[in-house]
Design an enzyme around this catalytic site. Structure first.
Site, PDB file in Angstrom:
ATOM      1  N   GLY A  83      -4.547  -2.219   5.686  1.00  0.00           N
ATOM      2  CA  GLY A  83      -3.832  -3.387   5.157  1.00  0.00           C
ATOM      3  C   GLY A  83      -4.483  -4.706   5.533  1.00  0.00           C
ATOM      4  NE  ARG A  84      -5.627  -4.075  11.810  1.00  0.00           N
ATOM      5  CZ  ARG A  84      -4.972  -2.912  11.837  1.00  0.00           C
ATOM      6  NH1 ARG A  84      -3.888  -2.753  11.092  1.00  0.00           N
ATOM      7  NH2 ARG A  84      -5.372  -1.924  12.607  1.00  0.00           N
ATOM      8  CE  LYS A  97      -3.319   2.154   3.084  1.00  0.00           C
ATOM      9  NZ  LYS A  97      -4.158   1.972   4.261  1.00  0.00           N
ATOM     10  CG  HIS A 124      -2.869 -35.812  18.394  1.00  0.00           C
ATOM     11  ND1 HIS A 124      -2.935 -37.080  18.910  1.00  0.00           N
ATOM     12  CD2 HIS A 124      -3.987 -35.646  17.649  1.00  0.00           C
ATOM     13  CE1 HIS A 124      -4.044 -37.669  18.467  1.00  0.00           C
ATOM     14  NE2 HIS A 124      -4.696 -36.812  17.702  1.00  0.00           N
ATOM     15  CD  GLU A 177      -0.981  -4.749  12.237  1.00  0.00           C
ATOM     16  OE1 GLU A 177       0.249  -4.911  12.301  1.00  0.00           O
ATOM     17  OE2 GLU A 177      -1.609  -4.811  11.170  1.00  0.00           O
ATOM     18  CE  LYS A 221       6.381  -0.787   9.690  1.00  0.00           C
ATOM     19  NZ  LYS A 221       5.485   0.017   8.857  1.00  0.00           N
ATOM     20  CD  GLU A 269       9.928  -5.605   6.863  1.00  0.00           C
ATOM     21  OE1 GLU A 269       9.717  -4.517   6.273  1.00  0.00           O
ATOM     22  OE2 GLU A 269       9.653  -5.780   8.058  1.00  0.00           O
TER      23      GLU A 269
HETATM   24  C1  G6Q Z   1      -2.052  -4.008   8.300  1.00  0.00           C
HETATM   25  C2  G6Q Z   1      -0.812  -3.349   8.573  1.00  0.00           C
HETATM   26  C3  G6Q Z   1       0.414  -4.018   8.039  1.00  0.00           C
HETATM   27  C4  G6Q Z   1       0.697  -3.715   6.564  1.00  0.00           C
HETATM   28  C5  G6Q Z   1       2.123  -4.168   6.242  1.00  0.00           C
HETATM   29  C6  G6Q Z   1       2.483  -3.955   4.802  1.00  0.00           C
HETATM   30  O1  G6Q Z   1      -3.119  -3.546   8.579  1.00  0.00           O
HETATM   31  O2  G6Q Z   1      -0.895  -2.020   8.217  1.00  0.00           O
HETATM   32  O3  G6Q Z   1       0.398  -5.399   8.243  1.00  0.00           O
HETATM   33  O4  G6Q Z   1      -0.227  -4.352   5.746  1.00  0.00           O
HETATM   34  O5  G6Q Z   1       3.015  -3.492   7.061  1.00  0.00           O
HETATM   35  O6  G6Q Z   1       2.374  -2.618   4.474  1.00  0.00           O
HETATM   36  P1  G6Q Z   1       2.448  -2.143   2.975  1.00  0.00           P
HETATM   37  O7  G6Q Z   1       1.294  -2.742   2.251  1.00  0.00           O
HETATM   38  O8  G6Q Z   1       2.377  -0.655   3.013  1.00  0.00           O
HETATM   39  O9  G6Q Z   1       3.758  -2.649   2.431  1.00  0.00           O
END
Ligand code: G6Q
Length: 554
Positions: free
Chosen positions: A267-268, A206, A384, A353, A512, A212
């Site tokens: 994002g989530r 996003k 188990h 989160e 971060k 990463e």
């Molecule tokens: C979700 C968070 C987080 C995000 C990642 C990736 O709600 O905001 O998990 O999706 O950090 O972020 P980008 O899509 O910006 O790379």
């Protein structure tokens, strides 16, 4: 803002919890033969049975009263209409607009979001069809056989969980892979067997700034260019999903190959957007739409059903009851369906989160326990491994059991065994077995009195452990969409009840930022920051040993 603790229903629940703590669910079932009918909800995609919670009708009345006092319905309407309820980031929260199958206009800052979503869906359809039908060609003119999605967190977990869950619905025309970890082992393993001429990378980010993801994307780009000897190959092998078009273009991705993302999608909660592109490529666009339809069905239920028959509201109220009022600190997600093997990881992010926070919307310290830690595993494997703890430890862990009436891959005799365990476990967790029953059982088996005295305490199961059961008809794109939306709305309601801003994630920023600084120190060899002696000692140990490794290798 008035604290939740001063609400009349909150205070009544606090008092009621003290009474209920001395009640056993076994007795509640014995006294009320209608309990299942009274405390279950049947919807087209699933049955939710919540009768195995430490509740009675008074509990439900008080909890519903609390939902009313917290104005859950008014907040829900604000979310659906695009009010900026993500107050700390000043953003609307409109993931529901991504599956607004009614096409009803939703206006945000003078723009009809529904139209924008439709355009993005058209883009997803056109592109996924082209890839699946082999019209999209790589730099050497060969069709694409493998898609690698590079993204992390919300830009990874949703699509991966869904494509794993729905593998039976894939025609396997394209192999979809996921790279989320910056540990080079993952991308190296994914790329090793692939032919660069036939691979398409989706860079899902996003923000298009996530270290990463950018690191993995650069590695993928080098891999492609070193095989094609041609930078122009990038346009044929890289697409992006991002709200940061500028960064994506600077990275080298063609404008036409950048899929929209908006700041009003967290994002989530983003798998319904173009972040779900790997789903459309793997399962076909029609299945992607079915997923959206299933979610929309629950959106409609959430918006229309009265609070006491509203499945996500009930799940949120029960979570609050179990954690805030009865003191549970963790919750297990236990799918009895192989398809859902990533569900607990997905829900872990979604709930923790969103609501793992300790101040209210106004920034006041929250004085009561909020949400539990979420964890889990496929049910049978868990039986188990850690079910011993669920049955007999002195911590009570409420659990959601999720199973299906029909298996997506019927193999004779298997599903019956699986589901027998599914039903047995919630009964055992609820009823337990008391000392009298244990002793009678051992006596009937002819055990000596000495043995009975010694072993009985170990065989007692106190029971009274709360569970919800979600029984799906079958895992399908549609029913999975419904299941995910059920939990999304549960999380939303939890946030309202707890006065938590569910849509930010400031708690991930501190680490971060520090990592960026430490990376510079590792790369430059010069420690410039003030570190505590532990962190400094660890960094120095790492640097010394990694220098030795490089030296020995050269
Ligand atoms: C979700 C968070 C987080 C995000 C990642 C990736 O709600 O905001 O998990 O999706 O950090 O972020 P980008 O899509 O910006 O790379």
């Amino acid at each position: 803002m008035e604290s939740r603790t001063s609400l009349a229903s909150w205070q009544a629940l606090t008092k009621h919890a003290q009474e209920m703590k001395h009640t056993h669910m076994r007795d509640l079932f014995d006294k009320n033969s209608e309990r299942f009918a009274q405390f279950s909800i049947q919807l087209p995609p699933f049955l939710l049975d919540y009768s195995k919670n430490l509740i009675d009708s008074k509990t439900l009345t008080l909890l519903t009263e609390l939902a009313k006092e917290c104005e859950v319905e008014a907040w829900r309407d604000k979310m659906f209409s695009g009010e900026r309820i993500n107050s700390t980031e000043d953003r609307a929260v409109l993931h529901t607009a991504l599956r607004n199958r009614s096409q009803k206009p939703i206006m945000l800052d003078g723009v009809n979001v529904t139209e924008e979503v439709q355009q993005s869906l058209n883009h997803i359809k056109a592109f996924s069809d082209k890839i699946r039908q082999g019209y999209w060609k790589g730099y050497s003119g060969k069709r694409i056989t493998d898609v690698v999605n590079i993204g992390v967190g919300g830009s990874n977990l949703g699509p991966q969980m869904v494509t794993e869950a729905l593998q039976q619905y894939s025609d396997n025309s394209i192999n979809v892979h996921y790279v989320s970890n910056v540990d080079g082992t993952q991308i190296a393993n994914v790329l090793r067997p692939l032919n660069p001429e036939k691979v398409l990378f989706i860079i899902s980010s996003k923000t298009f700034t996530t270290t990463e993801t950018m690191t993995n994307a650069r590695t993928a780009m080098k891999w492609l260019v070193s095989a094609s000897f041609d930078e122009s190959a990038i346009a044929k092998h890289f697409v992006a999903v991002s709200s940061n078009k500028k960064n994506a273009m600077e990275f080298g991705i063609d404008k036409e190959n950048i899929f929209d993302m908006w700041d009003w999608v967290g994002g989530r909660f983003s798998l319904w957007s173009a972040i779900g592109l790997p789903i459309a490529i793997d399962l076909g666009f029609d299945n992607f739409i079915e997923l959206l339809e299933g979610a929309f069905e629950i959106d409609e239920h959430f918006c229309r059903a009265p609070l006491e028959q509203n499945a996500p509201v009930i799940l949120a109220l029960l979570s609050l009851w179990n954690c805030t009022f009865l003191g549970a600190q963790s919750q297990a997600i236990l799918p009895y369906d192989q398809s859902l093997h990533m569900l607990s990881a997905y829900l872990q992010q979604a709930e923790m989160e969103s609501n793992g926070k300790s101040v209210t919307w106004d920034g006041d310290e929250i004085t009561y326990p909020t949400v539990p830690s979420i964890w889990g595993e496929l049910g049978i494997n868990g039986q188990h491994a850690f079910y011993q703890y669920l049955h007999q430890s002195n911590n009570v862990v409420p659990a959601d059991f999720i199973g299906s009436v029909e298996s997506v891959t019927p193999v004779q005799g298997h599903h019956e065994t699986l589901m027998a365990n599914f039903f047995a476990q919630t009964q055992a967790l609820m009823a337990g077995v008391n000392e009298e029953q244990v002793r009678a059982d051992l006596k009937a088996k002819g055990r000596t009195q000495d043995y009975i005295d010694k072993v009985s305490p170990h065989k007692i199961h106190k029971g009274n452990r709360p569970t919800n059961t979600i029984l799906m008809k079958r895992i399908s794109p549609r029913s999975l969409g419904s299941l995910i939306a059920l939990y999304e709305h549960k999380i939303f309601v939890q946030g309202i009840l707890l006065q938590i801003c569910s849509f930010d994630q400031w708690g991930v920023e501190l680490g971060k930022g520090l990592a960026n600084e430490i990376q510079k120190e590792i790369e430059s060899g010069e420690v410039t920051q003030n570190h505590d002696s532990s962190t400094l000692g660890l960094i120095n140990y790492f640097k010394t040993l990694s220098k030795e490794t490089v030296h020995n290798a050269s």
